[in-house]
Design an enzyme around this catalytic site. Sequence first.
Site, PDB file in Angstrom:
ATOM      1  N   LEU A 107       0.822  -1.206   0.000  1.00  0.00           N
ATOM      2  CA  LEU A 107       0.000   0.000   0.000  1.00  0.00           C
ATOM      3  C   LEU A 107       0.860   1.263   0.000  1.00  0.00           C
ATOM      4  CD1 LEU A 107      -2.889   1.236   0.259  1.00  0.00           C
ATOM      5  CD2 LEU A 107      -2.499   1.265   2.734  1.00  0.00           C
ATOM      6  N   ASP A 108       0.668   2.123  -0.998  1.00  0.00           N
ATOM      7  CA  ASP A 108       1.403   3.385  -1.109  1.00  0.00           C
ATOM      8  C   ASP A 108       2.916   3.172  -1.094  1.00  0.00           C
ATOM      9  OD1 ASP A 108      -1.103   4.606  -1.076  1.00  0.00           O
ATOM     10  OD2 ASP A 108      -1.067   4.857   1.093  1.00  0.00           O
ATOM     11  N   GLY A 109       3.346   1.979  -1.505  1.00  0.00           N
ATOM     12  CA  GLY A 109       4.756   1.638  -1.405  1.00  0.00           C
ATOM     13  C   GLY A 109       5.459   1.469  -2.744  1.00  0.00           C
TER      14      GLY A 109
END
Lengths: 299, 299, 299, 299
Positions: free
Chosen positions: A242-244
């Site tokens: 996530l968001d990585g």
Amino acid sequence: MSHSYQPQENKRSDDKSIRARMLISCPDKAGIVAAVSQFLYEQGANIVQSDQYTMDPEGGMFFMRIEFDLQELEVRLPSLQEDFNRIADRFSMRWSIFRAARRKRIAIFVSKEDHCLLELLWQWQAGDLDAEISMVISNHDDMRSLVESFGIPYHHIPVTADTKAEAEQKQKELTAGKIDLIVLARYMQIVSPKFIEQYHNRIINIHHSFLPAFVGGKPYQQAYNRGVKLIGATAHYVTEELDGGPIIEQDVQRVSHSDNVNELKRMGRHIERIVLARAVKWHVEDRLLVYQNKTVAFV
Amino acid sequence: MSHSYQPQENKRSDDKSIRARMLISCPDKAGIVAAVSQFLYEQGANIVQSDQYTMDPEGGMFFMRIEFDLQELEVRLPSLQEDFNRIADRFSMRWSIFRAARRKRIAIFVSKEDHCLLELLWQWQAGDLDAEISMVISNHDDMRSLVESFGIPYHHIPVTADTKAEAEQKQKELTAGKIDLIVLARYMQIVSPKFIEQYHNRIINIHHSFLPAFVGGKPYQQAYNRGVKLIGATAHYVTEELDGGPIIEQDVQRVSHSDNVNELKRMGRHIERIVLARAVKWHVEDRLLVYQNKTVAFV
Amino acid sequence: MSHSYQPQENKRSDDKSIRARMLISCPDKAGIVAAVSQFLYEQGANIVQSDQYTMDPEGGMFFMRIEFDLQELEVRLPSLQEDFNRIADRFSMRWSIFRAARRKRIAIFVSKEDHCLLELLWQWQAGDLDAEISMVISNHDDMRSLVESFGIPYHHIPVTADTKAEAEQKQKELTAGKIDLIVLARYMQIVSPKFIEQYHNRIINIHHSFLPAFVGGKPYQQAYNRGVKLIGATAHYVTEELDGGPIIEQDVQRVSHSDNVNELKRMGRHIERIVLARAVKWHVEDRLLVYQNKTVAFV
Amino acid sequence: MSHSYQPQENKRSDDKSIRARMLISCPDKAGIVAAVSQFLYEQGANIVQSDQYTMDPEGGMFFMRIEFDLQELEVRLPSLQEDFNRIADRFSMRWSIFRAARRKRIAIFVSKEDHCLLELLWQWQAGDLDAEISMVISNHDDMRSLVESFGIPYHHIPVTADTKAEAEQKQKELTAGKIDLIVLARYMQIVSPKFIEQYHNRIINIHHSFLPAFVGGKPYQQAYNRGVKLIGATAHYVTEELDGGPIIEQDVQRVSHSDNVNELKRMGRHIERIVLARAVKWHVEDRLLVYQNKTVAFV
């Protein structure tokens, strides 16, 4: 009825029909530039722009982007690609060639916030985003008339906890083989690992914070609570984390103690749309290479 | 048919119906802040925001902007204004009070470039521009369907050398008494001194350069020829002097040797729309005072 | 006694002794990149960085900067240069090769303002400015102890209307054959056309405005009078035309109505030193080409 | 021997001896501005600048900063403060008054990196930092000659695991009652909770990242690993939570894939010194209020 906007001609005078872009990555070694440029010269191509980056002069990775013009490009490209294999093999290259005239086909996913979608539509109709916007997919029906007024198909695919798998199946059917890039323009649903895998490094998301600060939900609330003096937005390729995923572009805006969460959201919308539009533009112009968890951006 | 956008409610929870804004300018003197704030306190008003600026502590000009809340504002405002005259006289003030709920009525003038118009329409429908966009006037008919899709009247008034006076007469008739602010959103016609006089400090223009550099026509071509490393845009009140009025806002964007004139125009469009939208927002929120050839901007 | 600062080693691990930089400009033509990179490959050089720019794909100018590594560079450079002539002739190139290990020798000219000088001294002692600061020349004696504390010779050459020619003669004697670049770090004297000619495209000046706005004297006063919302600084090569030479770098800083002229000067000092330091760094790293009245900056 | 820099006179013409600054925070309530400004008027003071911020119009916190001039300030201040208590009590205010002429005394703590220290020294000698730099304390002896050349006492207090408590005891002795503000200008030692408590909201640290991203050690390495497109720096008040105190100022700088960790450090130094210098300037000019874990910055 549409208000009949059609994308204008790209204003550069260049003849796009003969323009190609080549992306190369390989282990660094002496002679790469010479081999590639000599090859293109022998093919009769004229190098218009060339960018390169070596991660480490001694034994690192080498990345290159070349724009070249070649008469009768469409006809001659297959044999050029065939011939290039011997150079690619010699240097263990990963490589691709794209014709500039073959515009990338985009599906934009949205939910209820329209600002990122609007920016992409405007830049497209102004001729600044050199791509096809083939469809807009949303879990709400709110933006149908807006999108259709641009002459773009709009697909409303509701998503609930129960219908998630089914909805994603519909998304796949709509996009499979027809879409080169998926843009999550403030699409508020989680995309499954399977879907991500199918569009590896071809899904761009906009996150409304300066990553890696404020991962996850309600980043403006998080920013307000922490009392930061700048807010930001980050466009990145979507990976399972996530968001990585690999960051493509970021930008920030100064704020002050007097800006409440709603003000931050309002100011942030502006940064979000700019940052996302830049990232999409760079992708469709073949300016981005991904290596491990980073992007090389020749911009 | 419209794609049925209506401006959303302004998202701040404040009750706008009781909010007023006061602008004051006068020669500096001890006791101004005390007199004004004491007056408002006695009237039962609550000061929400207050900004001031003294041009020079010894004998210069004093400028002030106060936001205050007052119950039953609309009913009580006339007597408050009447009563304030004694303070205004004592300090030789020029002053105005505006009710926040009485949104300013804007006429946007455009020609063929749509980016500045679109930004204003988008900010308006998002609820970020707290004003009425009452009409769009253009010397071309190109943007009619776009504008009408927002539910805004569109007036096509062609302008030629011969019909200039007549065209301006029509503009006056359309706007007289119905418009508080005229925004020249890349309107490529010269406005006459008479018209300017009628809308003194109420016409905002966007000039596509960092003024005072590149006054006049083709500023991007001028910028390219000079080889600048930043391009800019300037929003200013229109006066009789071409591109010479009080500057409201400016911003810039980095460019490089590799950007040709068309690229400068493309990048510049982004700066233009941002700068103009900020200036218009500040005007309609009564944040601007003009003194001589400068603006005091309480932002 | 000095506070004994010595420039630190440049922190990049690269072996600078084998690094060279090549600058090329010529009319555009197919095969340039191939010819140059093939040539370097045959010489055993490894291209580390390469940048190019074509002013116009059809018949314009072509500019290129190549960094390469070559074992035993110092010994082999003369023959490499000799051999390169045949390629240079073929494409009508103007070209130069610089060894990275041969640091450029700078003379800094100052008057009474020290901020630009200080920034250059700091960046130099921090190892960020890869050059020799060979001397400081001033028409005042004020900064002698500062400069000498860095171990740098300081020459006080007073300039009056009567002694101008004589002073310039002394400057020439001090610099002739010993200096590669002259930096006017807020040097408040006019340099004669003859002197400029001798250091063609090798004198960098910092002007304290966003050129071409506010040419000439007292630019901050001019900026204040015009009521601009951003102030700027410009580093440029010096030509006979006052503040009219090729622009190398510019930057700006937001200001407001409340900043008086002294505040503008204070804020401007910061922009000036940053902009000048960037320009000098780019020059000594051979990143700048001048064509007509513009710079091509490969940064 | 020193190179004899003395801080120049602050260049504003204002007579600082009669200038005071008042900071107020209290629960919001009608009549605060009226009461304070009426009080000052009756005392014969002239308000020169006034800023306020209400966290929430309905029942939130109110913050105010007032600059005023009062003849014979030093003599009359005690009675003014005495008299003000009745207003302060009425509104449950926390408040302070500072004379502008009473410059704050700073102790700068450094380790081996000199760029932040140098920026503060330079701004101080240029008259831009209106404070006393009373001493520099370091766990190394490296910068003694530099600091002493500015006429500032330098205290070398080595810190090891064993001598930590003893070292801090020495620091306390040197600073107790003599220092108003401690600036950690890249001081690489942890300061104990006891020491922090003693200087509550009077220790400013510079962290070399855009907090809350990259808390803790090696932030540039962390930034490089994550592939961010902007690097930043954050000045904050020191609390017991590592890099978690109220943020005073932040800024960022664009970077690219081609910048390695050393380049990020080099570019970051520039942001660090600017951000720290701004924060220190705002503190010594009494522009900062701390509320919970945030700052209100009237700048």
